[in-house]
Design an enzyme around this catalytic site. Structure first.
Site, PDB file in Angstrom:
ATOM      1  N   THR A 146      64.462   1.915  -6.438  1.00 24.50           N
ATOM      2  CA  THR A 146      65.440   2.980  -6.655  1.00 24.50           C
ATOM      3  C   THR A 146      65.510   3.378  -8.128  1.00 24.50           C
ATOM      4  OG1 THR A 146      67.809   3.440  -6.633  1.00 24.50           O
ATOM      5  CG2 THR A 146      67.207   1.142  -6.760  1.00 24.50           C
ATOM      6  N   ASP A 147      66.001   4.588  -8.375  1.00 23.61           N
ATOM      7  CA  ASP A 147      66.200   5.035  -9.770  1.00 23.61           C
ATOM      8  C   ASP A 147      67.259   4.191 -10.479  1.00 23.61           C
ATOM      9  OD1 ASP A 147      68.563   5.973  -8.567  1.00 23.61           O
ATOM     10  OD2 ASP A 147      68.198   8.079  -9.012  1.00 23.61           O
ATOM     11  N   GLU A 148      68.110   3.514  -9.697  1.00 23.15           N
ATOM     12  CA  GLU A 148      69.217   2.757 -10.297  1.00 23.15           C
ATOM     13  C   GLU A 148      68.744   1.590 -11.148  1.00 23.15           C
ATOM     14  OE1 GLU A 148      72.779   2.050  -8.411  1.00 23.15           O
ATOM     15  OE2 GLU A 148      72.760   3.861  -7.211  1.00 23.15           O
ATOM     16  N   TYR A 171      74.120  -4.168  -6.973  1.00 23.44           N
ATOM     17  CA  TYR A 171      73.050  -3.662  -6.092  1.00 23.44           C
ATOM     18  C   TYR A 171      71.802  -3.347  -6.912  1.00 23.44           C
ATOM     19  CZ  TYR A 171      70.288   0.125  -4.037  1.00 23.44           C
ATOM     20  OH  TYR A 171      69.240   0.920  -3.625  1.00 23.44           O
TER      21      TYR A 171
HETATM   22  N1  LIG Z   1      69.699   6.001   0.233  1.00 22.05           N
HETATM   23  C1  LIG Z   1      69.345   6.244  -1.013  1.00 22.05           C
HETATM   24  O1  LIG Z   1      69.848   7.173  -1.666  1.00 22.05           O
HETATM   25  C2  LIG Z   1      68.271   5.405  -1.677  1.00 22.05           C
HETATM   26  C3  LIG Z   1      67.727   5.860  -2.891  1.00 22.05           C
HETATM   27  C4  LIG Z   1      66.717   5.106  -3.487  1.00 22.05           C
HETATM   28  C5  LIG Z   1      66.270   3.947  -2.893  1.00 22.05           C
HETATM   29  N2  LIG Z   1      66.827   3.511  -1.736  1.00 22.05           N
HETATM   30  C6  LIG Z   1      66.289   2.286  -1.128  1.00 22.05           C
HETATM   31  O2  LIG Z   1      65.667   2.677   0.087  1.00 22.05           O
HETATM   32  C7  LIG Z   1      65.778   1.634   1.058  1.00 22.05           C
HETATM   33  C8  LIG Z   1      66.395   2.196   2.335  1.00 22.05           C
HETATM   34  O3  LIG Z   1      67.654   2.774   2.007  1.00 22.05           O
HETATM   35  P1  LIG Z   1      68.598   3.386   3.146  1.00 22.05           P
HETATM   36  O4  LIG Z   1      69.456   4.388   2.488  1.00 22.05           O
HETATM   37  O5  LIG Z   1      67.796   3.741   4.342  1.00 22.05           O
HETATM   38  O6  LIG Z   1      69.465   2.093   3.444  1.00 22.05           O
HETATM   39  P2  LIG Z   1      70.341   1.763   4.738  1.00 22.05           P
HETATM   40  O7  LIG Z   1      71.439   0.898   4.237  1.00 22.05           O
HETATM   41  O8  LIG Z   1      70.658   2.993   5.496  1.00 22.05           O
HETATM   42  O9  LIG Z   1      69.356   0.906   5.655  1.00 22.05           O
HETATM   43  C9  LIG Z   1      68.871  -0.336   5.265  1.00 22.05           C
HETATM   44  C10 LIG Z   1      68.411  -1.076   6.519  1.00 22.05           C
HETATM   45  O10 LIG Z   1      67.871  -2.345   6.075  1.00 22.05           O
HETATM   46  C11 LIG Z   1      68.304  -3.340   6.995  1.00 22.05           C
HETATM   47  N3  LIG Z   1      68.321  -4.640   6.312  1.00 22.05           N
HETATM   48  C12 LIG Z   1      69.033  -4.964   5.189  1.00 22.05           C
HETATM   49  N4  LIG Z   1      68.802  -6.244   4.872  1.00 22.05           N
HETATM   50  C13 LIG Z   1      67.958  -6.740   5.812  1.00 22.05           C
HETATM   51  C14 LIG Z   1      67.395  -8.018   6.046  1.00 22.05           C
HETATM   52  N5  LIG Z   1      67.666  -9.062   5.265  1.00 22.05           N
HETATM   53  N6  LIG Z   1      66.555  -8.176   7.102  1.00 22.05           N
HETATM   54  C15 LIG Z   1      66.288  -7.134   7.929  1.00 22.05           C
HETATM   55  N7  LIG Z   1      66.818  -5.910   7.772  1.00 22.05           N
HETATM   56  C16 LIG Z   1      67.646  -5.720   6.723  1.00 22.05           C
HETATM   57  C17 LIG Z   1      69.702  -2.907   7.437  1.00 22.05           C
HETATM   58  O11 LIG Z   1      70.069  -3.510   8.668  1.00 22.05           O
HETATM   59  C18 LIG Z   1      69.540  -1.392   7.515  1.00 22.05           C
HETATM   60  O12 LIG Z   1      69.152  -1.000   8.818  1.00 22.05           O
HETATM   61  C19 LIG Z   1      66.613   0.543   0.396  1.00 22.05           C
HETATM   62  O13 LIG Z   1      65.732  -0.438  -0.087  1.00 22.05           O
HETATM   63  C20 LIG Z   1      67.312   1.230  -0.761  1.00 22.05           C
HETATM   64  O14 LIG Z   1      67.519   0.329  -1.822  1.00 22.05           O
HETATM   65  C21 LIG Z   1      67.825   4.230  -1.097  1.00 22.05           C
HETATM   66  C1  LIG Z   2      69.642   5.957  -5.735  1.00 24.19           C
HETATM   67  C2  LIG Z   2      70.815   5.295  -5.084  1.00 24.19           C
HETATM   68  O1  LIG Z   2      71.545   6.304  -4.394  1.00 24.19           O
HETATM   69  C3  LIG Z   2      72.693   5.830  -3.706  1.00 24.19           C
HETATM   70  O2  LIG Z   2      73.637   5.233  -4.615  1.00 24.19           O
HETATM   71  P1  LIG Z   2      74.919   6.016  -5.201  1.00 24.19           P
HETATM   72  O3  LIG Z   2      75.922   5.012  -5.532  1.00 24.19           O
HETATM   73  O4  LIG Z   2      74.485   6.952  -6.265  1.00 24.19           O
HETATM   74  O5  LIG Z   2      75.321   6.885  -3.904  1.00 24.19           O
HETATM   75  P2  LIG Z   2      76.749   7.199  -3.271  1.00 24.19           P
HETATM   76  O6  LIG Z   2      76.537   8.299  -2.294  1.00 24.19           O
HETATM   77  O7  LIG Z   2      77.404   5.959  -2.796  1.00 24.19           O
HETATM   78  O8  LIG Z   2      77.567   7.750  -4.512  1.00 24.19           O
HETATM   79  C4  LIG Z   2      77.166   8.925  -5.236  1.00 24.19           C
HETATM   80  C5  LIG Z   2      78.276   9.305  -6.200  1.00 24.19           C
HETATM   81  O9  LIG Z   2      79.395   9.723  -5.446  1.00 24.19           O
HETATM   82  C6  LIG Z   2      80.539   8.943  -5.757  1.00 24.19           C
HETATM   83  N1  LIG Z   2      81.340   8.785  -4.518  1.00 24.19           N
HETATM   84  C7  LIG Z   2      80.823   8.129  -3.457  1.00 24.19           C
HETATM   85  C8  LIG Z   2      81.561   7.944  -2.311  1.00 24.19           C
HETATM   86  C9  LIG Z   2      82.870   8.452  -2.256  1.00 24.19           C
HETATM   87  O10 LIG Z   2      83.606   8.282  -1.256  1.00 24.19           O
HETATM   88  N2  LIG Z   2      83.343   9.129  -3.335  1.00 24.19           N
HETATM   89  C10 LIG Z   2      82.610   9.314  -4.470  1.00 24.19           C
HETATM   90  O11 LIG Z   2      83.105   9.946  -5.440  1.00 24.19           O
HETATM   91  C11 LIG Z   2      80.034   7.657  -6.352  1.00 24.19           C
HETATM   92  O12 LIG Z   2      80.946   7.071  -7.257  1.00 24.19           O
HETATM   93  C12 LIG Z   2      78.764   8.141  -7.065  1.00 24.19           C
HETATM   94  O13 LIG Z   2      79.045   8.581  -8.359  1.00 24.19           O
HETATM   95  C13 LIG Z   2      72.246   4.822  -2.666  1.00 24.19           C
HETATM   96  O14 LIG Z   2      73.380   4.330  -1.984  1.00 24.19           O
HETATM   97  C14 LIG Z   2      71.524   3.663  -3.290  1.00 24.19           C
HETATM   98  O15 LIG Z   2      71.008   2.847  -2.268  1.00 24.19           O
HETATM   99  C15 LIG Z   2      70.501   4.111  -4.265  1.00 24.19           C
HETATM  100  O16 LIG Z   2      69.525   3.420  -4.492  1.00 24.19           O
END
Ligand SMILES: NC(=O)c1ccc[n+]([C@@H]2O[C@H](COP(=O)([O-])OP(=O)(O)OC[C@H]3O[C@@H](n4cnc5c(N)ncnc54)[C@H](O)[C@@H]3O)[C@@H](O)[C@H]2O)c1
Ligand SMILES: C[C@H]1O[C@H](OP(=O)(O)OP(=O)(O)OC[C@H]2O[C@@H](n3ccc(=O)[nH]c3=O)[C@H](O)[C@@H]2O)[C@H](O)[C@@H](O)C1=O
Length: 362
Positions: A146-148, A171
Site C-alpha cells: 500500500t501507499d501507506e 496497519y
Molecule cells: N482498499 C484499499 O484502499 C487498499 C489500498 C492499497 C492496498 N490495499 C491492500 O490490498 C489488499 C486487499 O485489500 P481490500 O481492501 O480488498 O481488503 P479487505 O479488508 O476488503 O479484504 C481482505 C481479505 O483478506 C482476508 N484475510 C485477512 N487476513 C487473513 C488471513 N490471516 N488469512 C486468510 N484471509 C485473511 C479477509 O478475510 C478479507 O476477506 C490488502 O493487503 C490491503 O492492505 C488496499
Molecule cells: C491505501 C489505504 O487506503 C485505505 O486507507 P484509508 O485509511 O486512507 O481509507 P479510509 O477510507 O478508511 O479513510 C480515508 C479518509 O477518510 C477519513 N474517514 C474515513 C471514514 C469515516 O467514516 N470518516 C472519515 O472521515 C479517514 O480519516 C481518512 O482520512 C485502505 O483502508 C487501506 O487498506 C490502504 O491501504
C-alpha cells in the site's frame, strides 16, 4: 486433475473487496488457469463472499476457508508436500486486515495477522523452491502492499519506489514490515516477489467502513428513512475537519495493472531476466481530493441522480467526529515506473462515483 490447466495460482484474501473483484474478472477471463482462493472470511468477507460464490460453479475455481496466520502446516502441505498434486506456481497475496481505524484499537491483532500470514506464504514459497529447484523457472509471487508504507507526503511532494518507508499507523507499519520481510527473501533466497503499492482503492462491493462506501450507505439509509417518514438516525461521519486528502484509484484500474505485471513476470521467467520480478511498483493516479470535498461531491451526485426534486442542505447529514490518533495528510505516488510498462489509469474518480451511485439498488 491439474494437468488440464496451464497454470495453478493461489489467491489469498480473495473474499475481500479487491480480491473478490480480481477473481470475478480473472476466473472467467482465464479458464486455462486454476485458481485456489484462501480466505479466513472475516467481517468484510461476510459482505463480499456472495460476489465470489458464483465462481464456485466453475471448474477452474476452488475456495478454502483458512487463516493464513495460523495454518502454516496446511499451507506447507498445499504448496510444498503436495506440490506434485496441486502444482501451484503463482501466488497473489491480497490477504490482510485492511482497516486503519481498527488498527488503532487492536494493533497487536494487526501485527499477528498481517505480518505472520504473509511471512508464512514467503516461507512456504522458499521451501517449495528449495525442495523443487526446477520450479524456479515458473514460480512467481505478487504481493499487494500500500501507499501507506511511505507515510504522508507534504504538498507537492511525491514518493517513488525507492523512497524511505515511514508508516504512521499500526496497519501501515504491518504492511511496511511485510515489504521488508519480502525484500529480505528476495536478497537471501532469490524469491521472485514483485510488490505493488497502490493509492486508496474504491469500487463496487467495498465494505462500508471505508470513506466512499460509508457515505453511500448513509445516503441510502437517509433515503429509506425519508420514504418511511422516520427520523435520520445515522449521519455521515467526517474525521477531524475533513481536510485530509486521499488519492483514489478504481479497482478495475488496479486489476489492469496487476494483469500487465503478471504477464511481464511470465516474460521474465521465459527469458530468465529480472525486469519485473523482484521489483516494486507504485500504482497510482492524480485523482486527489480532501475528505470533505469528496463527501460533498458524493452527496451532489446522489441527490442529482436519485432525489432531484429534494432541496437538502447536506450539512444536516454530516457530523464531524474525533479524528484518528494520527491521520496522514495526503499520499502522493510517483507511478512513472508503472506507466513505463504501458499502464495508465482509465477511470476518473468523478466517473467512478457516478457509476457507483447509478448501480445502487433502489
Ligand atoms: N482498499 C484499499 O484502499 C487498499 C489500498 C492499497 C492496498 N490495499 C491492500 O490490498 C489488499 C486487499 O485489500 P481490500 O481492501 O480488498 O481488503 P479487505 O479488508 O476488503 O479484504 C481482505 C481479505 O483478506 C482476508 N484475510 C485477512 N487476513 C487473513 C488471513 N490471516 N488469512 C486468510 N484471509 C485473511 C479477509 O478475510 C478479507 O476477506 C490488502 O493487503 C490491503 O492492505 C488496499
Ligand atoms: C491505501 C489505504 O487506503 C485505505 O486507507 P484509508 O485509511 O486512507 O481509507 P479510509 O477510507 O478508511 O479513510 C480515508 C479518509 O477518510 C477519513 N474517514 C474515513 C471514514 C469515516 O467514516 N470518516 C472519515 O472521515 C479517514 O480519516 C481518512 O482520512 C485502505 O483502508 C487501506 O487498506 C490502504 O491501504
Amino acid at each position: 486433475m491439474t494437468d488440464v490447466f496451464d497454470q495453478c495460482i493461489l489467491v489469498t484474501g480473495g473474499a475481500g473487496f479487491i480480491g473478490s473483484c480480481f477473481l470475478e474478472n480473472w476466473v472467467m477471463k482465464f479458464p486455462n488457469i486454476q485458481f485456489t482462493c484462501i480466505d479466513k472470511l472475516n467481517y468484510v468477507s461476510d459482505h463480499s463472499t456472495k460476489y465470489i460464490s458464483n465462481l464456485l460453479k466453475l471448474p477452474n475455481f476452488n475456495f478454502v476457508q483458512k487463516d493464513l496466520a495460523i495454518e502454516f502446516k496446511y499451507l506447507h502441505s498445499l504448496l510444498v508436500e503436495d506440490y506434485e498434486i496441486n502444482r501451484i506456481t503463482g501466488i497473489i497475496n491480497f490477504a490482510a486486515e485492511s482497516s486503519v481505524d481498527r488498527s488503532f484499537t487492536s494493533p497487536l491483532d494487526f501485527t499477528q495477522n498481517n505480518i505472520i500470514s504473509s511471512h508464512n506464504l514467503f516461507e512456504c514459497a522458499r521451501l517449495l523452491l528449495e525442495k523443487y529447484p526446477e520450479v524456479r523457472n515458473k514460480f512467481k509471487f505478487l504481493h499487494v502492499s500500500t501507499d501507506e508504507v511511505y507515510g504522508e507526503q507534504a504538498l507537492r511532494e511525491h514518493v517513488a519506489e525507492c523512497s524511505n518507508l515511514k508508516p504512521t499507523n499500526p496497519y501501515a507499519a504491518t504492511k511496511a514490515a511485510i515489504d521488508m520481510i519480502a525484500q529480505s527473501y528476495i536478497y537471501s533466497f532469490h524469491l521472485p516477489i514483485t510488490i505493488i503499492r497502490s493509492n486508496n482503492v474504491y469500487g463496487p462491493n467495498q465494505y462500508k467502513e471505508k470513506l466512499i462506501p460509508m457515505v453511500l450507505d448513509k445516503l441510502q439509509r437517509y433515503e429509506n428513512q425519508l420514504e418511511a417518514k422516520e427520523p435520520i438516525t445515522e449521519k455521515i461521519t467526517i474525521h477531524g475537519n475533513g481536510t485530509n486528502k486521499r488519492t483514489y484509484i478504481h479497482v478495475q484500474d488496479l486489476i489492469a495493472a496487476i494483469e500487465i505485471l503478471w504477464m511481464k513476470m511470465d516474460d521474465d521467467l521465459e527469458s530468465g531476466s529480472r525486469k519485473v520480478l523482484t521489483q516494486t511498483y507504485n500504482i497510482g493516479t492524480t485523482d486527489e481530493i480532501d475528505n470533505l470535498s469528496l463527501v460533498e461531491y458524493i452527496c451532489d451526485i446522489y441527490f442529482a441522480q436519485r432525489l432531484p426534486s429534494l432541496d437538502v442542505d447536506y450539512n444536516s447529514l454530516i457530523t464531524f467526529v474525533k479524528d484518528r490518533n494520527y491521520n496522514d495528510s495526503r499520499y502522493a505516488l510517483n507511478f512513472d515506473k508503472m506507466t513505463e510498462l504501458g499502464w495508465k489509469p482509465s477511470i476518473k474518480l468523478t466517473d467512478g462515483i457516478k457509476q457507483l451511485v447509478t448501480d445502487l439498488k433502489s
